[in-house]
Design an enzyme around this catalytic site. Structure first.
Site, PDB file in Angstrom:
ATOM      1  N   GLU A   1      87.494  -5.112 117.638  1.00 22.55           N
ATOM      2  CA  GLU A   1      86.883  -5.267 116.229  1.00 22.55           C
ATOM      3  C   GLU A   1      85.711  -6.201 116.287  1.00 22.55           C
ATOM      4  O   GLU A   1      84.458  -5.756 115.760  1.00 22.55           O
ATOM      5  CB  GLU A   1      87.897  -5.619 115.198  1.00 22.55           C
ATOM      6  CG  GLU A   1      87.316  -5.408 113.927  1.00 22.55           C
ATOM      7  CD  GLU A   1      88.290  -5.874 112.826  1.00 22.55           C
ATOM      8  OE1 GLU A   1      89.598  -6.003 113.011  1.00 22.55           O
ATOM      9  OE2 GLU A   1      88.056  -5.637 111.605  1.00 22.55           O
ATOM     10  N   ASP A   2      85.793  -7.064 117.105  1.00 24.68           N
ATOM     11  CA  ASP A   2      84.861  -8.253 116.904  1.00 24.68           C
ATOM     12  C   ASP A   2      83.988  -8.321 118.294  1.00 24.68           C
ATOM     13  O   ASP A   2      82.788  -9.141 118.371  1.00 24.68           O
ATOM     14  CB  ASP A   2      85.400  -9.567 116.666  1.00 24.68           C
ATOM     15  CG  ASP A   2      86.168  -9.755 115.482  1.00 24.68           C
ATOM     16  OD1 ASP A   2      85.816  -8.874 114.449  1.00 24.68           O
ATOM     17  OD2 ASP A   2      87.053 -10.655 115.426  1.00 24.68           O
TER      18      ASP A   2
ATOM     19  N   ASP B   1      98.777 -13.087 113.407  1.00 29.30           N
ATOM     20  CA  ASP B   1      97.398 -13.229 113.233  1.00 29.30           C
ATOM     21  C   ASP B   1      97.201 -13.999 112.146  1.00 29.30           C
ATOM     22  O   ASP B   1      96.252 -15.042 111.744  1.00 29.30           O
ATOM     23  CB  ASP B   1      96.680 -11.946 113.188  1.00 29.30           C
ATOM     24  CG  ASP B   1      95.265 -11.893 112.687  1.00 29.30           C
ATOM     25  OD1 ASP B   1      94.531 -12.719 113.354  1.00 29.30           O
ATOM     26  OD2 ASP B   1      94.842 -11.261 111.970  1.00 29.30           O
TER      27      ASP B   1
HETATM   28 MN    MN Z   1      92.584 -12.354 114.376  1.00 28.84          MN
END
Ligand code: MN
Length: 484
Positions: A57-58, A119
């Site tokens: 995602e990042d 998370d």
């Molecule tokens: Mn995370």
């Protein structure tokens, strides 16, 4: 290089240069997430996926790269976490949507959910660094979505911490008041509790019950706050502190109960046998509330060690390392070991399946499914036939989730919420439409139970429901009625 070391290096490089609101390196976040997973007893694959959970995602890392480097199963988990994305709480409708999304993810692989929860826990632990306007939103999501899910999965440890971290942001005034009130009476309460525990130990020893572990737990502040909302009166809350008595077998639990009730007067209506009738999330134990004799009232929880472990870790306590006995596993575990206190690791090597007899059937199946899905083919195969195909999740109009075996009916649904609701049920609506009580519920159904104080169950219902627990509740109520 072993898998975890490789994932650690991979994540470090991928997140290089990224920072969090606190100014800390982003990489710290994924390491902390992985640590929480390890503490919850997750296996190597899940810990590795935890380290990599934000890379796709990042960091513009391709999923194929993850699969090539770390295998199909890790890639599957990372993809699951990425797809789950953010779960926003925006009023009741969206709330239901988010819950549905979570349960779909859970039905694909419960480990995805464990990563998501870990998370979130680290994000909550570091929430003070986040800009104010975002704090309330994140904390509300945590209270409305993540904490209830942890509760549903029976992971009290996670549930409690998530709630207590979110509480001050969502209800700042209420939090301050309650904290102050509790602080004032804390010493006094702890002292009288200690005195009481000593007399309990003496009473048990007199009856030959010496292999007994006692301690106490203090209710989480948020959980206490919720109770006050319900009861309105703090004087009526008897489980602010609860004494825990742990023994080896269920039979011993009942013996302990006998001694306790023989020595102290119990409060009527407060005796709960969750061994014979486990809570829907699998929780087991006997609860009773007694008068201590010097004006106090205390809740006592009697459980076996295994039941206690289950009540703290829930589902997580059953997804443990495969066997942990081969040299290779030992090596792989080295990295986690360096992060954890020694006592925790020892626990990890025990197979909970061998030691726990009182685990709900569906959880055993879940573990069997997770633990055997090591090679590629069985993993794929199990995905198709996994046990979740035998469970459905139905929702109350408010968005509460009820998990039921397949073919369950509105009667099962009603009794799963509370026996009182079942006992006074007059009808049911699914998706807003009236249905017969025999209707088989489908995954994702929103079920509304209509009740009337004068309504009573009927013998025909026994054949119209699916769960043995429901049948038992109906029979109990029928025989109670006939004795009147
Ligand atoms: Mn995370």
């Amino acid at each position: 290089m072993i898998l975890i070391d490789r994932a650690y290096e991979f994540a470090r490089k991928a997140h290089e240069g990224q920072t969090r609101h606190s100014g800390e390196e982003y990489f710290i976040h994924v390491v902390e997430t992985a640590k929480i997973l390890a503490e919850l007893g997750m296996g190597v694959t899940t810990v590795v996926a935890g380290l990599l959970h934000d890379t796709v995602e990042d960091c513009e890392i391709k999923l194929e790269t993850i699969e090539k480097e770390f295998g199909e199963e890790v890639a599957f988990l990372v993809d699951g976490v990425t797809k789950l994305g953010s779960l926003r709480y925006n009023g009741a409708d969206r709330h239901n949507e988010s819950l549905r999304k979570l349960f779909v993810a859970m039905s694909e692989d419960i480990r995805v959910l464990m990563i998501k929860l870990s998370d979130r826990l680290h994000n909550m632990r570091t929430l003070s660094h986040v800009p104010n306007e975002k704090q309330t939103r994140i904390a509300t999501e945590t209270l409305e979505i993540y904490a209830p899910i942890a509760y549903r999965l029976g992971i009290r440890k996670l549930n409690r911490e998530l709630e207590d971290l979110a509480f001050p942001y969502v209800y700042p005034k209420e939090f301050e008041n309650l904290k102050k009130a509790m602080k004032e009476s804390e010493r006094e309460r702890l002292e009288s509790l200690e005195k009481f525990i000593n007399s309990v130990k003496k009473a048990l020893a007199k009856e030959g019950l010496v292999k007994v572990k006692t301690d106490f737990r203090i209710k989480g502040l948020y959980s206490l706050y919720k109770k006050i909302q319900d009861k309105k009166d703090i004087e009526k809350i008897y489980d602010i502190n609860a004494v825990r008595i742990l023994v080896d077998t269920s039979a011993d639990c009942y013996r302990v109960l006998g001694v306790i009730h023989g020595s102290w007067k119990p409060l009527p209506g407060r005796i709960k046998d969750y061994i014979a009738f486990p809570k829907p999330n699998g929780y087991q134990g006997i609860h009773t509330t007694i008068f201590t004799g010097d004006g106090d009232v205390v809740e006592i929880q009697i459980k076996t060690h295994d039941m206690h472990k289950f009540s703290e870790y829930g589902v997580a306590s059953h997804i443990t390392y495969k066997s942990g006995k081969t040299g290779k596993d030992e090596e792989t575990l080295g990295w986690i070991k360096s992060l954890l206190p020694k006592t925790l690791i020892k626990e990890k090597h025990k197979s909970f399946l061998e030691t726990t007899k009182d685990v709900p059937h569906w959880i055993k199946e879940l573990v069997a499914y997770q633990e055997h899905s090591t090679d590629k083919e069985t993993f794929q195969e199990n995905l198709k036939n996994d046990f979740f195909s035998n469970r459905i999740f139905a929702f109350s109009p408010k968005g509460d989730v009820v998990d039921l075996p397949i073919d369950s009916t509105p009667i099962d649904f009603a009794y799963s919420i509370h026996s009182d609701i079942g006992n006074h049920m007059i009808g049911a609506k699914v998706g807003g439409k009236l249905v017969s009580l025999e209707t088989k519920l489908q995954n994702g159904d929103i079920v509304e139970i209509m009740t009337k104080q004068s309504a009573r169950p009927n013998l025909k219902w026994v054949d119209m429901c699916k769960m043995p627990m429901t049948k038992r509740h109906i029979r109990t109520e029928l025989s109670r009625m006939s004795k009147k």
